[in-house]
Scaffold this active site. Structure first.
Site, PDB file in Angstrom:
ATOM      1  N   ASP A 274     -58.479  41.811 -18.034  1.00 35.58           N
ATOM      2  CA  ASP A 274     -57.556  41.869 -19.167  1.00 35.58           C
ATOM      3  C   ASP A 274     -56.825  40.546 -19.379  1.00 35.58           C
ATOM      4  O   ASP A 274     -56.858  39.968 -20.468  1.00 35.58           O
ATOM      5  CB  ASP A 274     -56.554  43.011 -18.977  1.00 35.58           C
ATOM      6  CG  ASP A 274     -57.225  44.367 -18.887  1.00 35.58           C
ATOM      7  OD1 ASP A 274     -58.239  44.567 -19.579  1.00 35.58           O
ATOM      8  OD2 ASP A 274     -56.749  45.221 -18.122  1.00 35.58           O
TER       9      ASP A 274
ATOM     10  N   CYS B 207     -50.455  47.298  -4.955  1.00 37.19           N
ATOM     11  CA  CYS B 207     -50.991  46.073  -4.357  1.00 37.19           C
ATOM     12  C   CYS B 207     -50.652  45.899  -2.881  1.00 37.19           C
ATOM     13  O   CYS B 207     -51.448  45.350  -2.129  1.00 37.19           O
ATOM     14  CB  CYS B 207     -50.541  44.856  -5.159  1.00 37.19           C
ATOM     15  SG  CYS B 207     -48.756  44.564  -5.187  1.00 37.19           S
TER      16      CYS B 207
ATOM     17  N   CYS C 193     -41.740  45.875 -10.400  1.00 42.40           N
ATOM     18  CA  CYS C 193     -42.380  44.561 -10.412  1.00 42.40           C
ATOM     19  C   CYS C 193     -42.284  43.937 -11.801  1.00 42.40           C
ATOM     20  O   CYS C 193     -41.964  42.752 -11.946  1.00 42.40           O
ATOM     21  CB  CYS C 193     -43.839  44.684  -9.978  1.00 42.40           C
ATOM     22  SG  CYS C 193     -44.688  43.095  -9.798  1.00 42.40           S
TER      23      CYS C 193
END
Length: 371
Positions: free
Chosen positions: A27, A211, A115
């Site tokens: 993306d 993550c 985040c």
């Protein structure tokens, strides 16, 4: 009067500096290529958010070491400047610590929202400003519409990829500076563009795991950063009877059915987590039904209070449906009355507000679920 360019700025693209947040995925890589091909002055920035280890290096995660290399390869192919910002300390303080605190409080946190709020749209935003950029461009699947110097956010047209839920905590200043070129594209269209541009990440799988959480093992992450911070406790039924023992409340979330550690002739679900008593309450599925939600720490990003006079909808989990609702706001808190029943609403998750208009579903803001 200078004509607006494709990202709504009154400059020639060659005189327009855009910062593209490059995660190394298809993306953001496609966005960088689109901006370059349209003639913009592009700088790609990749964030290193945590220290890779054998446990956390995974192709299912974003911002891992391999992703940084992929971002650099794309930048090299596009012949654009590429920077790596080392934000490990900022990420730990703003995201990981919050994630751990939330789990230890019996909540189900969403680190991706934190985040975006802290590292990506605060620290990276400031870096883009420092570089005198005209815009910060990302690969999020949301739409933004600007009228009279005011930008509003809408759901992306690809409802399977829409990421507006994760961006409800964006400020108006950030939103006015951000650009989302993929908001009017389907994911398959993005991949096709990447293939046409011969990007090496065109068929790279999407990141799925959080993550810094290898294979969804939250307990190991919390044990690593906060050793001995959780312990065994009682599992009780809706009558208050002890029917089992758990190994730590961090192993449970509201609505969970599998792996509870107790059995019954009828299916049991986690109904409540009482952190201060270190207890898990289980019950039948009907005990998960809610029509009222209490929110804290609201963030309202619409400037038009008339939006709240329209038919309103809320989303209570990232993969959830839009639910018709009535919203009563009191300063930074809100009471939400759902007009349809919903199951498994978990404290720590976000409740995001939407209003439907001629442009689609506009994001009004949202808050964090208390109860």
């Amino acid at each position: 009067m200078t004509k607006l360019n494709s990202i709504g700025i009154a400059k020639d693209p060659k005189d327009t500096l855009v910062i593209v947040a490059m995660s190394g995925g298809v993306d953001s890589s496609t966005v960088a290529a689109m901006m370059k091909n349209e003639g913009y002055n592009v700088i790609g920035i990749t964030l290193k958010l945590y220290n890779d280890s054998k446990e956390t290096a995974s192709s299912k995660q974003c911002c891992a070491g391999q992703d940084i290399m992929d971002a650099k390869r794309v930048a090299d192919k596009l012949k654009i400047e590429h920077k790596i910002l080392y934000y490990q300390n900022k990420f730990k303080e703003g995201v990981i610590d919050n994630f751990i605190d939330s789990y230890l409080n019996g909540e189900t946190p969403i680190p991706c929202v934190q985040c975006n709020k802290t590292v990506k749209f605060t620290d990276l935003f400031e870096e883009a400003k420092r570089l005198n950029a005209d815009a910060l461009v990302t690969g999020h699947y949301v739409k933004s519409i600007t009228e009279k110097d005011n930008t509003d956010m809408y759901r992306g047209i690809d409802l399977n990829r829409d990421q507006s839920y994760f961006l409800f905590n964006t400020t108006k200043d950030q939103l006015n500076f951000l650009r989302f070129p993929l908001g009017n594209l389907l994911k398959d269209e993005t991949r096709n563009i990447a293939r046409e541009l011969d990007l090496n990440v065109a068929d790279k799988p999407d990141s799925q795991d959080i993550c810094f959480v290898p294979n969804g093992d939250y307990a190991s992450v919390i044990e690593k950063f906060r050793p001995n911070s959780f312990s065994k406790g009682n599992i009780k039924n809706m009558n208050g009877e002890v029917i089992g023992v758990h190994d730590g409340i961090i192993n449970y979330t509201i609505g969970q059915r599998k792996g509870i550690g107790v059995s019954d002739k009828n299916p049991l679900y986690v109904v409540k987590i009482i952190a201060d008593k270190n207890e898990i309450i289980v019950g039948a599925k009907e005990h998960l039904v809610k029509t009222k939600i209490n929110l804290k720490d609201l963030n309202i990003i619409t400037n038009d209070q008339n939006d709240f006079k329209n038919e309103l909808f809320v989303k209570v989990r990232s993969t959830g449906r839009l639910i018709k609702a009535k919203i009563d706001i009191n300063d930074t808190n809100a009471n939400v009355n759902l007009l349809e029943e919903e199951h498994g609403i978990a404290p720590g998750q976000a409740c995001v507000f939407y209003a439907k208009n001629n442009n689609g579903y506009k994001v009004l803001g949202g808050g964090w679920i208390k109860s």
